[in-house]
Design a protein around this motif. Structure first.
Motif, PDB file in Angstrom:
ATOM      1  N   LEU A  81     116.042  29.501   8.115  1.00 27.57           N
ATOM      2  CA  LEU A  81     116.528  28.453   9.001  1.00 27.57           C
ATOM      3  C   LEU A  81     115.350  27.966   9.827  1.00 27.57           C
ATOM      4  O   LEU A  81     114.764  28.736  10.592  1.00 27.57           O
ATOM      5  N   ASP A  82     114.981  26.703   9.666  1.00 25.87           N
ATOM      6  CA  ASP A  82     113.779  26.188  10.315  1.00 25.87           C
ATOM      7  C   ASP A  82     114.038  25.602  11.694  1.00 25.87           C
ATOM      8  O   ASP A  82     113.094  25.360  12.449  1.00 25.87           O
ATOM      9  N   ALA A  88     121.133  31.001  18.263  1.00 25.28           N
ATOM     10  CA  ALA A  88     119.751  31.459  18.456  1.00 25.28           C
ATOM     11  C   ALA A  88     119.529  32.804  17.782  1.00 25.28           C
ATOM     12  O   ALA A  88     118.477  33.054  17.180  1.00 25.28           O
ATOM     13  N   MET A  89     120.525  33.694  17.872  1.00 23.47           N
ATOM     14  CA  MET A  89     120.411  34.991  17.211  1.00 23.47           C
ATOM     15  C   MET A  89     120.361  34.818  15.710  1.00 23.47           C
ATOM     16  O   MET A  89     119.584  35.486  15.009  1.00 23.47           O
ATOM     17  N   VAL A  90     121.185  33.909  15.152  1.00 23.61           N
ATOM     18  CA  VAL A  90     121.197  33.686  13.717  1.00 23.61           C
ATOM     19  C   VAL A  90     119.851  33.148  13.246  1.00 23.61           C
ATOM     20  O   VAL A  90     119.310  33.577  12.213  1.00 23.61           O
ATOM     21  N   GLN A  91     119.279  32.209  14.003  1.00 24.44           N
ATOM     22  CA  GLN A  91     117.971  31.680  13.632  1.00 24.44           C
ATOM     23  C   GLN A  91     116.924  32.790  13.638  1.00 24.44           C
ATOM     24  O   GLN A  91     116.089  32.878  12.729  1.00 24.44           O
ATOM     25  N   ALA A  92     116.971  33.654  14.647  1.00 24.84           N
ATOM     26  CA  ALA A  92     116.021  34.773  14.703  1.00 24.84           C
ATOM     27  C   ALA A  92     116.226  35.722  13.528  1.00 24.84           C
ATOM     28  O   ALA A  92     115.260  36.225  12.939  1.00 24.84           O
ATOM     29  N   ALA A  93     117.492  35.964  13.161  1.00 28.72           N
ATOM     30  CA  ALA A  93     117.771  36.866  12.048  1.00 28.72           C
ATOM     31  C   ALA A  93     117.155  36.345  10.759  1.00 28.72           C
ATOM     32  O   ALA A  93     116.523  37.102  10.005  1.00 28.72           O
ATOM     33  N   CYS A 117     113.547  36.972   9.885  1.00 21.31           N
ATOM     34  CA  CYS A 117     113.129  38.293   9.403  1.00 21.31           C
ATOM     35  C   CYS A 117     112.749  38.199   7.931  1.00 21.31           C
ATOM     36  O   CYS A 117     113.524  37.678   7.114  1.00 21.31           O
ATOM     37  N   GLU A 118     111.602  38.714   7.565  1.00 21.24           N
ATOM     38  CA  GLU A 118     111.127  38.588   6.188  1.00 21.24           C
ATOM     39  C   GLU A 118     112.052  39.291   5.201  1.00 21.24           C
ATOM     40  O   GLU A 118     112.214  38.844   4.053  1.00 21.24           O
ATOM     41  N   HIS A 119     112.691  40.383   5.615  1.00 20.78           N
ATOM     42  CA  HIS A 119     113.582  41.096   4.702  1.00 20.78           C
ATOM     43  C   HIS A 119     114.860  40.293   4.455  1.00 20.78           C
ATOM     44  O   HIS A 119     115.339  40.208   3.316  1.00 20.78           O
ATOM     45  N   ILE A 120     115.438  39.721   5.515  1.00 23.02           N
ATOM     46  CA  ILE A 120     116.639  38.906   5.335  1.00 23.02           C
ATOM     47  C   ILE A 120     116.310  37.678   4.496  1.00 23.02           C
ATOM     48  O   ILE A 120     117.065  37.298   3.597  1.00 23.02           O
ATOM     49  N   GLN A 121     115.166  37.052   4.749  1.00 22.43           N
ATOM     50  CA  GLN A 121     114.743  35.921   3.919  1.00 22.43           C
ATOM     51  C   GLN A 121     114.591  36.335   2.462  1.00 22.43           C
ATOM     52  O   GLN A 121     115.021  35.615   1.553  1.00 22.43           O
ATOM     53  N   ARG A 122     114.007  37.500   2.236  1.00 22.98           N
ATOM     54  CA  ARG A 122     113.730  37.937   0.859  1.00 22.98           C
ATOM     55  C   ARG A 122     115.018  38.097   0.061  1.00 22.98           C
ATOM     56  O   ARG A 122     115.113  37.615  -1.076  1.00 22.98           O
ATOM     57  N   TRP A 123     116.020  38.738   0.638  1.00 22.64           N
ATOM     58  CA  TRP A 123     117.208  39.056  -0.138  1.00 22.64           C
ATOM     59  C   TRP A 123     118.269  37.968  -0.073  1.00 22.64           C
ATOM     60  O   TRP A 123     119.110  37.885  -0.973  1.00 22.64           O
TER      61      TRP A 123
END
Length: 210
Positions: free
Chosen positions: A58-59, A39-44, A47-53
């Motif tokens: 994770l859907d 659940a923490m990994v999905q929440a991470a 994050c738009e910044h983690i997605q960007r880089w």
């Protein structure tokens, strides 16, 4: 075709061991991922910044479960390793690990990200230093790299705090959602002086890498 030099690390160096937990300092430690962290990994990855880089999201929770489960096999294959960065209550705050491991060259690349709520506490830099101590002093790696988009200033700051010298820029070497980015290459080798005492106490507004 035989190699003309001996590999820096022999096959089985990692898979002959269990993935260890690593102490960071009095507040943090690194441990292998478990299914309860999904659940923490999905929440991470929301994050738009983690997605960007990291160029992924994770859907569904099932995808996060698969993400946490992959690391046992990748350790056994001696190709990558990842740790959850946790606090004293075992709450995951981020991730740090080694990617693109080459036993022949004794090299690997660093990866890290930190949850938005945990940023500004140098968690990435502190965790990177713990991985460096383990990789260089206990395993015998020769070189570690940090590579990131030149636009990822937070990751560049973490690399500098962790003693990784900026060695150059690769032109348009990585593609993000907005197009091609130049790529900073930072490096640290085993003979570099330990820098843990020199890590800055200044806050890092965002700690993540591509």
């Amino acid at each position: 075709m035989p190699l003309l030099v001996e590999p820096a690390l022999s096959v089985g160096t990692l898979r002959g061991l269990s993935q260890p937990s690593l102490g960071v300092d009095e507040e943090l430690r690194l441990r292998p991922w478990c299914g309860g962290d999904a659940a923490m990994v999905q929440a991470a990855f929301g994050c738009e910044h983690i997605q960007r880089w990291h160029v992924r999201r994770l859907d569904a929770l099932d995808e996060a479960v698969e993400w946490t489960a992959q690391w046992e096999a990748r350790w056994a294959a001696e190709e990558a390793v990842s740790w959850a960065v946790v606090d004293g209550d075992d709450n995951p705050l981020g991730q740090v690990g080694l990617r693109s491991i080459s036993l022949t060259e004794g090299s690997a690349g660093l990866s890290y990200w930190v949850l938005p709520a945990a940023r500004g506490r140098r968690i990435a830099a502190r965790s990177v230093e713990a991985v460096c101590r383990w990789a260089f002093d206990e395993i015998g790696f020769h070189r570690l790299d940090i590579q990131h988009s030149v636009g990822n200033r937070a990751s560049c700051k973490v690399a500098g705090q962790s003693g990784f010298a900026l060695e150059g820029t690769l032109r348009q070497a990585i593609r993000h959602a907005d197009g091609w980015h130049d790529w900073h290459v930072h490096g640290r080798i085993r003979t570099d002086r330990q820098i843990s005492q020199r890590v800055s106490s200044s806050p890092v507004p965002g700690e993540f890498t591509s």
